[in-house]
Design a protein around this motif. Structure first.
Motif, PDB file in Angstrom:
ATOM      1  N   PRO A  97     -19.028 -51.736 -12.428  1.00 54.53           N
ATOM      2  CA  PRO A  97     -19.760 -51.831 -13.688  1.00 54.53           C
ATOM      3  C   PRO A  97     -20.682 -53.059 -13.722  1.00 54.53           C
ATOM      4  N   TYR A  98     -21.928 -52.845 -13.396  1.00 58.05           N
ATOM      5  CA  TYR A  98     -22.932 -53.929 -13.431  1.00 58.05           C
ATOM      6  C   TYR A  98     -24.332 -53.341 -13.591  1.00 58.05           C
ATOM      7  N   GLY A  99     -24.712 -52.434 -12.699  1.00 57.65           N
ATOM      8  CA  GLY A  99     -25.955 -51.698 -12.844  1.00 57.65           C
ATOM      9  C   GLY A  99     -27.205 -52.546 -12.719  1.00 57.65           C
ATOM     10  N   ASN A 100     -28.063 -52.462 -13.742  1.00 59.03           N
ATOM     11  CA  ASN A 100     -29.350 -53.146 -13.734  1.00 59.03           C
ATOM     12  C   ASN A 100     -29.286 -54.511 -14.403  1.00 59.03           C
ATOM     13  N   ALA A 101     -28.102 -55.064 -14.530  1.00 62.01           N
ATOM     14  CA  ALA A 101     -27.952 -56.380 -15.161  1.00 62.01           C
ATOM     15  C   ALA A 101     -28.550 -57.477 -14.271  1.00 62.01           C
ATOM     16  N   ARG A 102     -28.696 -58.657 -14.855  1.00 60.37           N
ATOM     17  CA  ARG A 102     -29.153 -59.837 -14.123  1.00 60.37           C
ATOM     18  C   ARG A 102     -28.208 -60.990 -14.453  1.00 60.37           C
ATOM     19  N   GLU A 103     -28.006 -61.881 -13.501  1.00 59.78           N
ATOM     20  CA  GLU A 103     -27.130 -63.024 -13.730  1.00 59.78           C
ATOM     21  C   GLU A 103     -27.843 -64.315 -13.371  1.00 59.78           C
ATOM     22  N   LYS A 105     -26.704 -68.671 -13.167  1.00 63.76           N
ATOM     23  CA  LYS A 105     -25.661 -69.677 -13.338  1.00 63.76           C
ATOM     24  C   LYS A 105     -26.217 -70.855 -14.127  1.00 63.76           C
ATOM     25  N   ASP A 106     -25.452 -71.306 -15.144  1.00 68.17           N
ATOM     26  CA  ASP A 106     -25.895 -72.462 -15.914  1.00 68.17           C
ATOM     27  C   ASP A 106     -25.329 -73.758 -15.327  1.00 68.17           C
ATOM     28  N   ALA A 107     -25.604 -74.860 -15.985  1.00 65.86           N
ATOM     29  CA  ALA A 107     -25.226 -76.171 -15.451  1.00 65.86           C
ATOM     30  C   ALA A 107     -23.718 -76.337 -15.324  1.00 65.86           C
ATOM     31  N   SER A 108     -22.964 -75.612 -16.144  1.00 66.03           N
ATOM     32  CA  SER A 108     -21.507 -75.727 -16.112  1.00 66.03           C
ATOM     33  C   SER A 108     -20.877 -74.869 -15.011  1.00 66.03           C
ATOM     34  N   GLY A 109     -21.679 -74.055 -14.356  1.00 69.83           N
ATOM     35  CA  GLY A 109     -21.156 -73.171 -13.317  1.00 69.83           C
ATOM     36  C   GLY A 109     -20.816 -71.776 -13.817  1.00 69.83           C
ATOM     37  N   LYS A 110     -21.044 -71.542 -15.112  1.00 68.95           N
ATOM     38  CA  LYS A 110     -20.770 -70.225 -15.685  1.00 68.95           C
ATOM     39  C   LYS A 110     -21.939 -69.284 -15.415  1.00 68.95           C
ATOM     40  N   TRP A 111     -21.608 -68.013 -15.170  1.00 70.27           N
ATOM     41  CA  TRP A 111     -22.643 -67.006 -14.988  1.00 70.27           C
ATOM     42  C   TRP A 111     -23.020 -66.411 -16.333  1.00 70.27           C
ATOM     43  N   ASN A 112     -24.315 -66.408 -16.639  1.00 72.75           N
ATOM     44  CA  ASN A 112     -24.821 -65.782 -17.849  1.00 72.75           C
ATOM     45  C   ASN A 112     -25.481 -64.466 -17.477  1.00 72.75           C
ATOM     46  N   TYR A 113     -25.119 -63.399 -18.197  1.00 75.22           N
ATOM     47  CA  TYR A 113     -25.573 -62.061 -17.854  1.00 75.22           C
ATOM     48  C   TYR A 113     -26.564 -61.524 -18.880  1.00 75.22           C
ATOM     49  N   THR A 114     -27.602 -60.893 -18.377  1.00 77.67           N
ATOM     50  CA  THR A 114     -28.573 -60.200 -19.208  1.00 77.67           C
ATOM     51  C   THR A 114     -28.537 -58.731 -18.823  1.00 77.67           C
ATOM     52  N   CYS A 115     -28.326 -57.855 -19.811  1.00 80.39           N
ATOM     53  CA  CYS A 115     -28.109 -56.442 -19.509  1.00 80.39           C
ATOM     54  C   CYS A 115     -29.208 -55.572 -20.100  1.00 80.39           C
ATOM     55  N   GLN A 116     -29.438 -54.445 -19.463  1.00 80.08           N
ATOM     56  CA  GLN A 116     -30.543 -53.558 -19.813  1.00 80.08           C
ATOM     57  C   GLN A 116     -30.467 -53.079 -21.257  1.00 80.08           C
ATOM     58  N   HIS A 117     -29.265 -52.829 -21.748  1.00 77.63           N
ATOM     59  CA  HIS A 117     -29.100 -52.297 -23.099  1.00 77.63           C
ATOM     60  C   HIS A 117     -28.523 -53.333 -24.064  1.00 77.63           C
ATOM     61  N   GLY A 118     -28.748 -54.590 -23.749  1.00 76.71           N
ATOM     62  CA  GLY A 118     -28.374 -55.642 -24.678  1.00 76.71           C
ATOM     63  C   GLY A 118     -27.000 -56.240 -24.442  1.00 76.71           C
ATOM     64  N   GLU A 187     -16.954 -60.458 -12.931  1.00 77.10           N
ATOM     65  CA  GLU A 187     -18.227 -59.759 -13.097  1.00 77.10           C
ATOM     66  C   GLU A 187     -19.247 -60.227 -12.058  1.00 77.10           C
ATOM     67  N   HIS A 188     -19.160 -61.487 -11.683  1.00 81.22           N
ATOM     68  CA  HIS A 188     -20.028 -61.999 -10.618  1.00 81.22           C
ATOM     69  C   HIS A 188     -19.766 -61.244  -9.313  1.00 81.22           C
ATOM     70  N   GLN A 189     -18.502 -60.897  -9.056  1.00 84.70           N
ATOM     71  CA  GLN A 189     -18.190 -60.125  -7.856  1.00 84.70           C
ATOM     72  C   GLN A 189     -18.816 -58.730  -7.925  1.00 84.70           C
ATOM     73  N   MET A 190     -18.848 -58.140  -9.120  1.00 81.96           N
ATOM     74  CA  MET A 190     -19.518 -56.850  -9.288  1.00 81.96           C
ATOM     75  C   MET A 190     -21.021 -56.991  -9.041  1.00 81.96           C
ATOM     76  N   ALA A 191     -21.576 -58.116  -9.470  1.00 84.40           N
ATOM     77  CA  ALA A 191     -22.998 -58.374  -9.224  1.00 84.40           C
ATOM     78  C   ALA A 191     -23.272 -58.470  -7.728  1.00 84.40           C
ATOM     79  N   LEU A 192     -22.407 -59.181  -7.013  1.00 82.25           N
ATOM     80  CA  LEU A 192     -22.596 -59.340  -5.570  1.00 82.25           C
ATOM     81  C   LEU A 192     -22.523 -57.995  -4.846  1.00 82.25           C
ATOM     82  N   LYS A 193     -21.569 -57.149  -5.261  1.00 79.35           N
ATOM     83  CA  LYS A 193     -21.454 -55.830  -4.641  1.00 79.35           C
ATOM     84  C   LYS A 193     -22.722 -55.012  -4.873  1.00 79.35           C
ATOM     85  N   THR A 194     -23.246 -55.093  -6.086  1.00 79.43           N
ATOM     86  CA  THR A 194     -24.449 -54.331  -6.421  1.00 79.43           C
ATOM     87  C   THR A 194     -25.661 -54.856  -5.669  1.00 79.43           C
TER      88      THR A 194
END
Length: 255
Positions: A97-103, A105-118, A187-194
């Motif tokens: 579950p990731y699809g067309n999302a984008r990630e 990383k911010d200064a704290s090391g957290k991944w911020n996700y932007t998704c196609q449908h909000g 979710e970052h692992q799902m991003a890497l797989k995609t």
């Protein structure tokens, strides 16, 4: 190095070069389908390969999707749920579950996700990713995720609550995970797989069969997934569901 070694190396290089135009998949997947074997000029070798493995190998099916994608929901409703329910004994199914999302990383090391449908879609991806991780057994998490994807009207949070109740699943650990650093990392692992897909995905749903994606495989999966799985499975006897004729459906994709 002897002259014989040089000749062998030269022959391998020439053979590999001759395959470049058509054979664009790694060697370990050359026997994944008749189409790929033909393009890679190893049809005869693959037939010998299938013989000893036929009784044990399941079909490797991976679906790359996103939680609020109407086309993905249609694929669950029209193809995946009924096919996996009928043929789970011969399918190793992986959900990503990731699809067309984008990630990012911010200064704290957290991944911020932007998704196609909000934002709700990002939440839905996280809920489903955490369900896969925490429930572990696909016989438990697939009906839960399938139920969410069949719900056309609610938010992922609402659908998850309703489906957890229907499936007898404790939802709270999944929701806690979806807002935690663990969920963020999963979710970052799902991003890497995609992002590792070759060829890169162009739309969702995106299907790979035994590690391979082609337009022919995608079209067959969207039209009649049961037939595709039955045709790909080399074991014997085939499940009873493979003897039933299924109707054709339209294709759905979201770019």
């Amino acid at each position: 190095m002897t002259k014989l070694h040089i000749v062998v190396i030269f022959a391998v290089v020439v053979f590999a070069t001759s395959l470049e135009n058509k054979c664009n998949v790694p060697p370990e997947f050359w026997c994944s389908s008749e189409e790929v074997a033909r393009d890679c000029q190893v049809t005869e070798q693959c037939h010998r390969y299938y013989e000893p493995k036929a009784k044990t190998d399941k079909v490797q099916l991976t679906l790359y999707f996103e939680s609020l994608c109407p086309d993905c929901k249609n694929f669950f409703r029209s193809q995946l749920t009924k096919t996996y329910t009928a043929l789970s004994d011969i399918i190793n199914l992986t959900l990503v579950p990731y699809g067309n999302a984008r990630e990012e990383k911010d200064a704290s090391g957290k991944w911020n996700y932007t998704c196609q449908h909000g934002e709700d879609e990002c939440v839905g991806n996280l809920i489903e990713t955490c369900a896969i991780h925490l429930l572990k057994n696909i016989s438990v998490y697939f009906p839960f995720i399938s139920c969410i994807e069949h719900d056309q009207f609610g938010t992922p949070q609402f659908s998850a609550k309703k489906c957890a109740k229907q499936q007898g699943i404790d939802l709270q650990p999944i929701m806690d995970c979806s807002t935690s650093s663990l969920g963020n990392s999963l979710e970052h692992q799902m991003a890497l797989k995609t992002e590792a897909l070759n060829p890169p995905h162009k739309y969702v749903p995106w299907v790979t069969l035994n590690g391979v994606h082609t337009e022919e495989i995608e079209k067959k999966a969207e039209a009649d997934l049961t037939a595709l799985i039955c045709d790909t499975y080399k074991g014997s006897p085939k499940p009873a569901a493979c003897n039933k004729k299924t109707g054709l459906h339209h294709s759905w994709r979201e770019f």
